[in-house]
Design a protein around this motif. Structure first.
Motif, mmCIF file in Angstrom:
data_model
loop_
_atom_site.group_PDB
_atom_site.id
_atom_site.type_symbol
_atom_site.label_atom_id
_atom_site.label_comp_id
_atom_site.label_asym_id
_atom_site.label_seq_id
_atom_site.Cartn_x
_atom_site.Cartn_y
_atom_site.Cartn_z
ATOM 1 N N LEU A 62 0.949 -1.064 -0.025
ATOM 2 C CA LEU A 62 -0.003 0.044 0.040
ATOM 3 C C LEU A 62 0.709 1.206 0.062
ATOM 4 O O LEU A 62 0.558 2.288 -0.590
ATOM 5 N N GLN A 63 1.841 1.463 0.745
ATOM 6 C CA GLN A 63 2.874 2.462 0.573
ATOM 7 C C GLN A 63 3.381 2.601 -0.596
ATOM 8 O O GLN A 63 3.534 3.833 -1.004
ATOM 9 N N LYS A 64 3.923 1.692 -1.209
ATOM 10 C CA LYS A 64 4.357 1.840 -2.426
ATOM 11 C C LYS A 64 3.133 2.300 -3.557
ATOM 12 O O LYS A 64 3.689 3.262 -4.588
ATOM 13 N N ALA A 65 2.319 1.877 -3.637
ATOM 14 C CA ALA A 65 1.058 2.293 -4.425
ATOM 15 C C ALA A 65 0.842 3.780 -4.031
ATOM 16 O O ALA A 65 0.826 4.770 -5.020
ATOM 17 N N VAL A 66 0.963 4.298 -2.685
ATOM 18 C CA VAL A 66 0.642 5.397 -2.387
ATOM 19 C C VAL A 66 1.694 6.532 -2.913
ATOM 20 O O VAL A 66 1.420 7.433 -3.656
ATOM 21 N N GLN A 67 3.093 6.003 -3.084
ATOM 22 C CA GLN A 67 4.145 6.627 -3.410
ATOM 23 C C GLN A 67 4.086 6.813 -4.963
ATOM 24 O O GLN A 67 4.345 7.918 -5.484
ATOM 25 N N GLN A 68 3.612 5.906 -5.578
ATOM 26 C CA GLN A 68 3.604 6.035 -7.060
ATOM 27 C C GLN A 68 2.390 7.007 -7.315
ATOM 28 O O GLN A 68 2.579 7.955 -8.492
ATOM 29 N N PHE A 69 1.376 7.014 -6.631
ATOM 30 C CA PHE A 69 0.205 7.932 -6.887
ATOM 31 C C PHE A 69 0.780 9.454 -6.512
ATOM 32 O O PHE A 69 0.486 10.688 -7.432
ATOM 33 N N GLN A 70 1.611 9.593 -5.586
ATOM 34 C CA GLN A 70 2.152 10.797 -5.274
ATOM 35 C C GLN A 70 3.161 11.573 -6.366
ATOM 36 O O GLN A 70 3.065 12.670 -6.744
ATOM 37 N N ILE A 71 3.904 10.518 -7.039
ATOM 38 C CA ILE A 71 4.751 10.895 -8.027
ATOM 39 C C ILE A 71 3.787 11.536 -9.282
ATOM 40 O O ILE A 71 4.259 12.408 -9.864
ATOM 41 N N ASP A 72 2.803 10.922 -9.423
ATOM 42 C CA ASP A 72 1.915 10.829 -10.558
ATOM 43 C C ASP A 72 1.255 12.258 -10.523
ATOM 44 O O ASP A 72 0.576 12.874 -11.465
ATOM 45 N N HIS A 73 1.280 12.803 -9.148
ATOM 46 C CA HIS A 73 0.419 14.081 -8.919
ATOM 47 C C HIS A 73 1.189 15.165 -8.591
ATOM 48 O O HIS A 73 0.782 16.049 -7.982
ATOM 49 N N GLY A 74 2.464 15.035 -8.658
ATOM 50 C CA GLY A 74 3.602 16.102 -8.424
ATOM 51 C C GLY A 74 3.767 16.188 -6.684
ATOM 52 O O GLY A 74 4.004 17.412 -6.245
ATOM 53 N N LEU A 75 3.525 15.216 -6.037
ATOM 54 C CA LEU A 75 3.395 15.371 -4.539
ATOM 55 C C LEU A 75 4.910 14.702 -4.188
ATOM 56 O O LEU A 75 5.368 13.842 -4.776
ATOM 57 N N ALA A 76 5.471 15.176 -2.867
ATOM 58 C CA ALA A 76 6.676 14.429 -2.367
ATOM 59 C C ALA A 76 6.254 13.015 -2.085
ATOM 60 O O ALA A 76 5.319 12.641 -1.269
ATOM 61 N N PRO A 77 6.978 12.213 -2.451
ATOM 62 C CA PRO A 77 6.705 10.493 -2.545
ATOM 63 C C PRO A 77 7.083 10.140 -1.268
ATOM 64 O O PRO A 77 7.880 9.025 -1.077
ATOM 65 N N ASP A 78 6.414 10.605 -0.217
ATOM 66 C CA ASP A 78 6.876 9.923 1.194
ATOM 67 C C ASP A 78 6.195 8.724 1.791
ATOM 68 O O ASP A 78 6.352 8.037 2.536
ATOM 69 N N GLY A 79 4.971 8.320 0.769
ATOM 70 C CA GLY A 79 4.353 7.248 1.148
ATOM 71 C C GLY A 79 3.542 7.306 2.376
ATOM 72 O O GLY A 79 2.741 6.338 2.644
ATOM 73 N N VAL A 80 3.026 8.457 2.757
ATOM 74 C CA VAL A 80 2.127 8.886 3.699
ATOM 75 C C VAL A 80 0.824 9.539 2.991
ATOM 76 O O VAL A 80 0.937 10.574 2.461
ATOM 77 N N ALA A 81 -0.387 9.055 3.374
ATOM 78 C CA ALA A 81 -1.409 9.690 2.874
ATOM 79 C C ALA A 81 -1.882 10.778 3.578
ATOM 80 O O ALA A 81 -2.949 10.607 4.565
ATOM 81 N N GLY A 82 -1.210 11.830 3.528
ATOM 82 C CA GLY A 82 -1.662 13.173 4.274
ATOM 83 C C GLY A 82 -2.888 13.621 3.761
ATOM 84 O O GLY A 82 -3.418 13.214 2.628
ATOM 85 N N THR A 83 -2.803 14.851 4.256
ATOM 86 C CA THR A 83 -3.970 15.836 3.784
ATOM 87 C C THR A 83 -4.035 16.063 2.337
ATOM 88 O O THR A 83 -5.030 15.803 1.536
ATOM 89 N N GLU A 84 -2.836 16.496 1.787
ATOM 90 C CA GLU A 84 -2.838 16.735 0.523
ATOM 91 C C GLU A 84 -3.276 15.780 -0.570
ATOM 92 O O GLU A 84 -3.629 15.891 -1.445
ATOM 93 N N THR A 85 -2.189 14.547 -0.211
ATOM 94 C CA THR A 85 -2.347 13.331 -1.014
ATOM 95 C C THR A 85 -3.876 12.842 -0.956
ATOM 96 O O THR A 85 -4.266 12.432 -1.907
ATOM 97 N N LEU A 86 -4.534 12.896 0.344
ATOM 98 C CA LEU A 86 -5.837 12.213 0.275
ATOM 99 C C LEU A 86 -6.988 13.249 -0.754
ATOM 100 O O LEU A 86 -7.853 12.865 -1.184
ATOM 101 N N GLY A 87 -6.474 14.512 -0.618
ATOM 102 C CA GLY A 87 -7.343 15.305 -1.404
ATOM 103 C C GLY A 87 -7.379 15.059 -2.745
ATOM 104 O O GLY A 87 -8.421 15.026 -3.603
ATOM 105 N N GLU A 88 -5.987 14.636 -3.475
ATOM 106 C CA GLU A 88 -6.154 14.342 -4.767
ATOM 107 C C GLU A 88 -6.586 12.909 -4.988
ATOM 108 O O GLU A 88 -7.015 12.785 -6.019
ATOM 109 N N ILE A 89 -6.457 12.024 -4.080
ATOM 110 C CA ILE A 89 -6.958 10.466 -3.996
ATOM 111 C C ILE A 89 -8.453 10.743 -4.169
ATOM 112 O O ILE A 89 -9.067 10.034 -4.769
ATOM 113 N N ASN A 90 -9.077 11.548 -3.343
ATOM 114 C CA ASN A 90 -10.369 11.776 -3.549
ATOM 115 C C ASN A 90 -11.083 12.447 -4.622
ATOM 116 O O ASN A 90 -12.422 12.487 -4.578
#
Length: 534
Positions: free
Chosen positions: A239-267
């Protein structure tokens, strides 16, 4: 022969009079021919390109003749693909055109069908080649010159070409356009099947955790194609690896943590992503021009500049772009980089001088001491001899300059593609800004994170020692110009949805709100999200 002049347009009357003078008492076939020509002239009135085209070919049919079946089919088949391309399909109704062809029994009916087909052809060919919208009417920051084709030449070219081949060649023939179109189809299927499922709660979700939020995150990423099916309820390595790839594809720091900014894009739902893709396709049509074997692309929302050689990325660097302020947003256009200025002087733009620095000088004449006050003859003025308070923004007679230095606002090199907007790429002493994910801080110009490496890459085609050439100018300390022997096209673009050469589609925030305005305009024109198979 009597004519009801008030019921005939002037061109139709001219055609009819000319034909009657030649034919006299026309035979039936000649009468049919005259009726067809008259109908074409009437229907084409007001469209100079169509009227001229048929006049130049002596009113011979292009679509309705007995031998024009392939051309009719090619046009109707192409019009039927309008929705696939995210175009306002109501502008060109293939079913209505087909019905018009089928019902055209008389010569006059065929003449009207002829012009209807020509008008639809021109509208569709323009829209799919160079865009259905006019960007400057949507946003003043999109100052791109559209590659509009001459409509008369377009009709003439179609008349001399393989019909199906001509229509197939109309859309942009780029990897980007084809990949966006494929993504559009995929997203429409996602919508047809109900989307990506429930959104994830607003709280941060971290590796090692378990529970409802983790399951929701896992299911969402599975639905989006970022990981295979899993029954795990813990935030594990997969799951962490999937989150990191999502972050890369959305211009976010790929720290593998689904924080507020990452969740905003996921949603973000597939509807919004589909709208981004459709807008990106329209933007591709706006820039449907040869980019150049070697060219520079700056993607504003991605905060990235690239050098492309023969279709392959050979250099990339982070950039800072204009602030989201009315007079500071980086505009979109294409030009040609001709030279670089090493150890540049910063001639402070008047807008910055009067808005930012004049108020400071009025409070303290010794403010912004790194800048020189210069008169209209280029002479440096003693600040203590000037009463800055007596001037307004309209009457301030001086200019401000910053001499070459490592602390110069332009850094130690700027890259010039002279344009009316006074936009260029340049170095900056403010290096810390490049560490941020969101980098809209400039007054409009594009600041480059790796300016020396960028300069070396640009100089490689013209010298065996690009580093030495550049360094020799830099070490001189004074301002100098270094020409590019082969000028390089520069394309300032704005893509919130784009597909890299390798990998899945990327998305970025609409930092200036331009895509939202474009999508609103496209919806008003009749473009719909739709769903594949619906």
């Amino acid at each position: 022969m009597a004519f009801a002049i008030n019921r005939l347009s002037f061109p139709a009357l001219v055609v009819t009079l000319a034909l009657s003078c030649v034919a006299g008492l026309a035979r039936p076939a000649a009468a049919q021919d005259m009726a067809f020509r008259q109908a074409v002239a009437e229907a084409a009135y007001g469209n100079e390109a169509v009227a001229t085209f048929y006049r130049m070919r002596n009113y011979q049919p292009l679509f309705t003749g007995s031998r024009d079946g392939r051309r009719r089919s090619a046009l109707i088949n192409a019009l039927a693909t309008a929705d696939d391309h995210g175009l306002p399909s109501g502008r060109y109704d293939p079913d209505a055109l087909k019905a018009t062809f089928q019902s055209a029994k008389s010569a006059r009916d065929r003449g009207r069908a002829e012009v209807l087909a020509a008008r639809m052809f021109l509208q569709f060919s323009t829209d799919i080649q160079s865009g259905a919208m006019t960007p400057s009417k949507i946003d003043g920051g999109i100052v791109r010159v559209l590659p509009r084709r001459d409509p008369l030449l377009q009709l003439q070219a179609f008349s001399k070409s393989s019909p199906a081949g001509f229509m197939n060649a109309l859309p942009p023939k780029t990897h980007q356009y084809n990949a966006l179109m494929a993504e559009k189809m995929r997203l429409q299927k996602v919508l047809r099947h109900g989307g990506w499922g429930p959104t994830v709660g607003s709280g941060a979700v971290k590796p090692g955790e378990s529970g409802v939020a983790v399951v929701a995150l896992r299911n969402r990423l599975i639905a989006m194609g970022y990981m295979g099916r899993s029954a795990s309820q813990s935030y594990d390595g997969k799951l962490q690896k999937a989150v990191q790839q999502f972050q890369i594809d959305h211009g976010l720091a790929p720290d593998g943590v689904a924080g507020t900014e990452t969740l905003g894009e996921i949603n973000v739902g597939p509807e919004k992503r589909l709208a981004q893709v459709i807008v990106a396709m329209e933007r591709e049509r706006w820039s449907n021009i040869p980019k150049g074997k070697r060219h520079i692309e700056v993607n504003i929302p991605e905060y990235t500049a690239r050098i492309i050689d023969n279709g392959k990325e050979t250099f990339a660097t982070r950039v800072v772009v204009g602030k989201n302020q009315p007079d500071q947003r980086t505009p979109e256009f294409s030009d040609v980089m001709e030279f670089m200025v090493i150890n540049p002087t910063w001639n402070v733009p008047r807008s910055i001088t009067i808005k930012e620095y004049l108020p400071q000088l009025q409070k303290n004449p010794n403010a912004v001491s790194h800048l020189r006050v210069v008169d209209s003859r280029g002479r440096t003025i003693n600040r203590n001899s000037v009463n800055f308070r007596q001037y307004t923004a309209a009457t301030f007679p001086y200019r401000l300059k910053q001499p070459p230095s490592q602390g110069n606002a332009l850094g130690q090199v700027k890259f010039m593609f002279p344009n009316r907007y006074n936009i260029y790429l340049h170095d900056t002493p403010s290096k810390s800004l490049f560490e941020r994910d969101q980098r809209a801080f400039s007054h409009g110009c594009v600041r480059v994170a790796d300016p020396f490496d960028f300069a070396h890459a640009l100089l490689e085609p013209q010298t065996n020692d690009p580093v030495g050439l550049f360094q020799s100018k830099l070490n001189g300390g004074s301002e100098s110009r270094l020409n590019l022997e082969q000028p390089v096209p520069v394309h300032l673009q704005y893509r919130t949805a784009f597909v890299p050469a390798k990998g899945r589609i990327n998305y970025r925030p609409d930092i200036y709100g331009r895509d939202a305005r474009i999508w609103d305009a496209m919806q008003r024109a009749g473009v719909k999200l739709g769903a594949a198979g619906s």
